[in-house]
Scaffold this motif. Sequence first.
Motif, PDB file in Angstrom:
ATOM      1  N   SER A 197      -4.167   3.111  -2.636  1.00  0.00           N
ATOM      2  CA  SER A 197      -3.601   4.112  -1.721  1.00  0.00           C
ATOM      3  C   SER A 197      -3.099   5.341  -2.482  1.00  0.00           C
ATOM      4  O   SER A 197      -3.144   6.452  -1.969  1.00  0.00           O
ATOM      5  CB  SER A 197      -2.455   3.500  -0.927  1.00  0.00           C
ATOM      6  OG  SER A 197      -1.339   3.304  -1.764  1.00  0.00           O
ATOM      7  N   GLY A 198      -2.609   5.135  -3.680  1.00  0.00           N
ATOM      8  CA  GLY A 198      -2.083   6.255  -4.474  1.00  0.00           C
ATOM      9  C   GLY A 198      -0.856   6.905  -3.844  1.00  0.00           C
ATOM     10  O   GLY A 198      -0.484   8.021  -4.206  1.00  0.00           O
ATOM     11  N   GLU A 199      -0.186   6.207  -2.916  1.00  0.00           N
ATOM     12  CA  GLU A 199       0.919   6.862  -2.200  1.00  0.00           C
ATOM     13  C   GLU A 199       2.142   7.128  -3.082  1.00  0.00           C
ATOM     14  O   GLU A 199       2.871   8.085  -2.847  1.00  0.00           O
ATOM     15  CB  GLU A 199       1.307   6.044  -0.962  1.00  0.00           C
ATOM     16  CG  GLU A 199       0.247   6.105   0.121  1.00  0.00           C
ATOM     17  CD  GLU A 199       0.744   5.586   1.459  1.00  0.00           C
ATOM     18  OE1 GLU A 199       1.959   5.585   1.710  1.00  0.00           O
ATOM     19  OE2 GLU A 199      -0.116   5.164   2.259  1.00  0.00           O
ATOM     20  N   ALA A 200       2.358   6.257  -4.079  1.00  0.00           N
ATOM     21  CA  ALA A 200       3.506   6.491  -4.964  1.00  0.00           C
ATOM     22  C   ALA A 200       3.320   7.771  -5.783  1.00  0.00           C
ATOM     23  O   ALA A 200       4.292   8.389  -6.227  1.00  0.00           O
ATOM     24  CB  ALA A 200       3.701   5.295  -5.899  1.00  0.00           C
ATOM     25  N   GLN A 201       2.056   8.167  -5.958  1.00  0.00           N
ATOM     26  CA  GLN A 201       1.777   9.404  -6.700  1.00  0.00           C
ATOM     27  C   GLN A 201       2.371  10.615  -5.994  1.00  0.00           C
ATOM     28  O   GLN A 201       2.756  11.589  -6.626  1.00  0.00           O
ATOM     29  CB  GLN A 201       0.252   9.628  -6.821  1.00  0.00           C
ATOM     30  CG  GLN A 201      -0.490   8.566  -7.584  1.00  0.00           C
ATOM     31  CD  GLN A 201      -0.166   8.579  -9.075  1.00  0.00           C
ATOM     32  OE1 GLN A 201       0.402   9.541  -9.598  1.00  0.00           O
ATOM     33  NE2 GLN A 201      -0.501   7.497  -9.763  1.00  0.00           N
ATOM     34  N   PHE A 243       0.823  -1.214   0.000  1.00  0.00           N
ATOM     35  CA  PHE A 243       0.000   0.000   0.000  1.00  0.00           C
ATOM     36  C   PHE A 243       0.857   1.264   0.000  1.00  0.00           C
ATOM     37  O   PHE A 243       0.391   2.339  -0.357  1.00  0.00           O
ATOM     38  CB  PHE A 243      -0.915   0.029   1.235  1.00  0.00           C
ATOM     39  CG  PHE A 243      -2.073  -0.907   1.138  1.00  0.00           C
ATOM     40  CD1 PHE A 243      -3.120  -0.657   0.253  1.00  0.00           C
ATOM     41  CD2 PHE A 243      -2.137  -2.050   1.924  1.00  0.00           C
ATOM     42  CE1 PHE A 243      -4.195  -1.530   0.163  1.00  0.00           C
ATOM     43  CE2 PHE A 243      -3.209  -2.924   1.835  1.00  0.00           C
ATOM     44  CZ  PHE A 243      -4.240  -2.661   0.952  1.00  0.00           C
ATOM     45  N   HIS A 244       2.094   1.116   0.455  1.00  0.00           N
ATOM     46  CA  HIS A 244       2.929   2.299   0.691  1.00  0.00           C
ATOM     47  C   HIS A 244       4.146   2.375  -0.241  1.00  0.00           C
ATOM     48  O   HIS A 244       4.885   3.359  -0.205  1.00  0.00           O
ATOM     49  CB  HIS A 244       3.406   2.305   2.146  1.00  0.00           C
ATOM     50  CG  HIS A 244       2.292   2.054   3.117  1.00  0.00           C
ATOM     51  ND1 HIS A 244       1.341   3.003   3.392  1.00  0.00           N
ATOM     52  CD2 HIS A 244       1.943   0.951   3.830  1.00  0.00           C
ATOM     53  CE1 HIS A 244       0.457   2.500   4.252  1.00  0.00           C
ATOM     54  NE2 HIS A 244       0.799   1.253   4.526  1.00  0.00           N
ATOM     55  N   ALA A 245       4.351   1.328  -1.040  1.00  0.00           N
ATOM     56  CA  ALA A 245       5.569   1.244  -1.861  1.00  0.00           C
ATOM     57  C   ALA A 245       5.727   2.478  -2.743  1.00  0.00           C
ATOM     58  O   ALA A 245       4.793   2.894  -3.419  1.00  0.00           O
ATOM     59  CB  ALA A 245       5.518  -0.010  -2.727  1.00  0.00           C
ATOM     60  N   GLY A 246       6.924   3.042  -2.711  1.00  0.00           N
ATOM     61  CA  GLY A 246       7.226   4.204  -3.555  1.00  0.00           C
ATOM     62  C   GLY A 246       6.711   5.516  -2.993  1.00  0.00           C
ATOM     63  O   GLY A 246       6.744   6.538  -3.697  1.00  0.00           O
ATOM     64  N   ASN A 247       6.243   5.510  -1.752  1.00  0.00           N
ATOM     65  CA  ASN A 247       5.775   6.789  -1.174  1.00  0.00           C
ATOM     66  C   ASN A 247       6.995   7.631  -0.746  1.00  0.00           C
ATOM     67  O   ASN A 247       8.146   7.223  -0.902  1.00  0.00           O
ATOM     68  CB  ASN A 247       4.774   6.553  -0.027  1.00  0.00           C
ATOM     69  CG  ASN A 247       5.429   5.946   1.211  1.00  0.00           C
ATOM     70  OD1 ASN A 247       6.626   5.686   1.234  1.00  0.00           O
ATOM     71  ND2 ASN A 247       4.637   5.714   2.232  1.00  0.00           N
ATOM     72  N   ILE A 265       7.574   8.583  -5.498  1.00  0.00           N
ATOM     73  CA  ILE A 265       8.460   8.362  -6.647  1.00  0.00           C
ATOM     74  C   ILE A 265       7.870   8.910  -7.959  1.00  0.00           C
ATOM     75  O   ILE A 265       8.595   9.488  -8.770  1.00  0.00           O
ATOM     76  CB  ILE A 265       8.829   6.855  -6.771  1.00  0.00           C
ATOM     77  CG1 ILE A 265       9.768   6.593  -7.956  1.00  0.00           C
ATOM     78  CG2 ILE A 265       7.612   5.954  -6.898  1.00  0.00           C
ATOM     79  CD1 ILE A 265      11.137   7.156  -7.812  1.00  0.00           C
ATOM     80  N   LEU A 266       6.557   8.761  -8.152  1.00  0.00           N
ATOM     81  CA  LEU A 266       5.990   9.164  -9.439  1.00  0.00           C
ATOM     82  C   LEU A 266       5.992  10.697  -9.584  1.00  0.00           C
ATOM     83  O   LEU A 266       6.281  11.229 -10.663  1.00  0.00           O
ATOM     84  CB  LEU A 266       4.586   8.578  -9.618  1.00  0.00           C
ATOM     85  CG  LEU A 266       4.559   7.038  -9.637  1.00  0.00           C
ATOM     86  CD1 LEU A 266       3.137   6.506  -9.727  1.00  0.00           C
ATOM     87  CD2 LEU A 266       5.408   6.476 -10.784  1.00  0.00           C
ATOM     88  N   LYS A 267       5.721  11.395  -8.487  1.00  0.00           N
ATOM     89  CA  LYS A 267       5.766  12.862  -8.513  1.00  0.00           C
ATOM     90  C   LYS A 267       7.207  13.342  -8.751  1.00  0.00           C
ATOM     91  O   LYS A 267       7.460  14.281  -9.506  1.00  0.00           O
ATOM     92  CB  LYS A 267       5.241  13.399  -7.177  1.00  0.00           C
ATOM     93  CG  LYS A 267       4.985  14.883  -7.156  1.00  0.00           C
ATOM     94  CD  LYS A 267       4.204  15.224  -5.894  1.00  0.00           C
ATOM     95  CE  LYS A 267       3.897  16.694  -5.795  1.00  0.00           C
ATOM     96  NZ  LYS A 267       3.236  17.006  -4.521  1.00  0.00           N
ATOM     97  N   GLU A 289      10.895  20.756  -1.892  1.00  0.00           N
ATOM     98  CA  GLU A 289      10.391  21.648  -2.942  1.00  0.00           C
ATOM     99  C   GLU A 289       9.499  20.877  -3.934  1.00  0.00           C
ATOM    100  O   GLU A 289       8.440  21.334  -4.330  1.00  0.00           O
ATOM    101  CB  GLU A 289      11.621  22.209  -3.692  1.00  0.00           C
ATOM    102  CG  GLU A 289      11.342  23.301  -4.684  1.00  0.00           C
ATOM    103  CD  GLU A 289      11.130  24.645  -4.001  1.00  0.00           C
ATOM    104  OE1 GLU A 289      11.701  24.848  -2.919  1.00  0.00           O
ATOM    105  OE2 GLU A 289      10.365  25.442  -4.555  1.00  0.00           O
ATOM    106  N   VAL A 290       9.942  19.671  -4.278  1.00  0.00           N
ATOM    107  CA  VAL A 290       9.223  18.869  -5.273  1.00  0.00           C
ATOM    108  C   VAL A 290       8.032  18.124  -4.664  1.00  0.00           C
ATOM    109  O   VAL A 290       6.943  18.098  -5.245  1.00  0.00           O
ATOM    110  CB  VAL A 290      10.198  17.837  -5.922  1.00  0.00           C
ATOM    111  CG1 VAL A 290       9.445  16.823  -6.752  1.00  0.00           C
ATOM    112  CG2 VAL A 290      11.221  18.550  -6.779  1.00  0.00           C
ATOM    113  N   LEU A 291       8.248  17.512  -3.494  1.00  0.00           N
ATOM    114  CA  LEU A 291       7.206  16.646  -2.927  1.00  0.00           C
ATOM    115  C   LEU A 291       6.296  17.366  -1.924  1.00  0.00           C
ATOM    116  O   LEU A 291       5.239  16.844  -1.570  1.00  0.00           O
ATOM    117  CB  LEU A 291       7.839  15.425  -2.232  1.00  0.00           C
ATOM    118  CG  LEU A 291       8.699  14.499  -3.103  1.00  0.00           C
ATOM    119  CD1 LEU A 291       9.254  13.346  -2.265  1.00  0.00           C
ATOM    120  CD2 LEU A 291       7.903  13.936  -4.279  1.00  0.00           C
TER     121      LEU A 291
END
Length: 301
Positions: free
Chosen positions: A58-62, A8-12, A65-67, A285-287
Amino acid sequence: MFSYRHGFHAGNHADVLKHLVLIAVLRHLTSKPTAITVVDTHAGAGLYRLDSDFAGTSGEAQDGILKLLASPLAAEPPPLLADYLEVVASFNPKGKTKIYPGSPFVTESVLRQEPRDRLWVFELHPTDSKALATHIDQLEDKRQVGLRREDGFEGLRALLPPPSRRGLVLIDPSYEIKNDYGRVTACLQESLKKFATGTYMIWYPVIPRPEAHELPRRLKTLATQAGKPWLHATLNIGQDPERAPTHTPGEKVQRPGLTASGVFLVNPPHTLKAQLQELLPQLVEVLGRGRGQGHVVESGG
Ligand code: SAM
């Protein structure tokens, strides 16, 4: 117990901080000719599909890492970030990010065949340890990785000190049970007695819970009393205004999700502090999403 699934949290944002620091530590350790041993006491499933039901829900990677990948920083990343992005990219087809590697695979991708570095991974969850076993089985050199479906805090005892006397212990519990906070401190204290020159990296969530608040303070005291240098870094992406808790009577209260996490290192690479001081403000700044966003980099010993 066992309600936590890392899928659920991978890449957050917390994985971004943890894994880029993990890679930096491993690069430092593998820059010397001696073989190293890495112990990952809480390994997870190893590889995660970002388009799976878990990650999609969960959309947590959004927000992680994806952002980051969609930002201008990813086009011209400082070396520490470039290294992390290359490791993630190596698990994916060019230009796409569908798979996110967890700590066992991030580590395995940095370890060397010659000299023969070694990785031990512990995972207790029946489904995730099975998935991890399947993923390890697909490795070209699976003998380099030893999986144990046991309690990582307990199992670590038998592995220290490693024969090479050079290595890293990653302690990354889910903190589902309050006990984990105390177990982390006790584990570090005991491990430092057996393997004083080892590098230790502990991840923790920055949440309004007394145990979580106390943990970095306890770890600093412990490292200082043991006469060891330490480094502490946090990344806070702030509250998403659209998911902030609502307090209007009668309205459903929404959970804002994890906004911040920290890593605490004992015997860190000496260059890491300066690298994080440069990178973390750029990551914020990015996240960053708003109220509370920021970072901490501090050291001692
Ligand atoms: N380290 C992983 C990564 O960075 O990709 C994520 C690990 S996740 C935060 C924590 C994992 O520890 C979960 O998969 C959970 O099932 C497992 N776990 C919980 N308690 C454990 C224990 N005492 N020993 C070993 N694994 C445990």
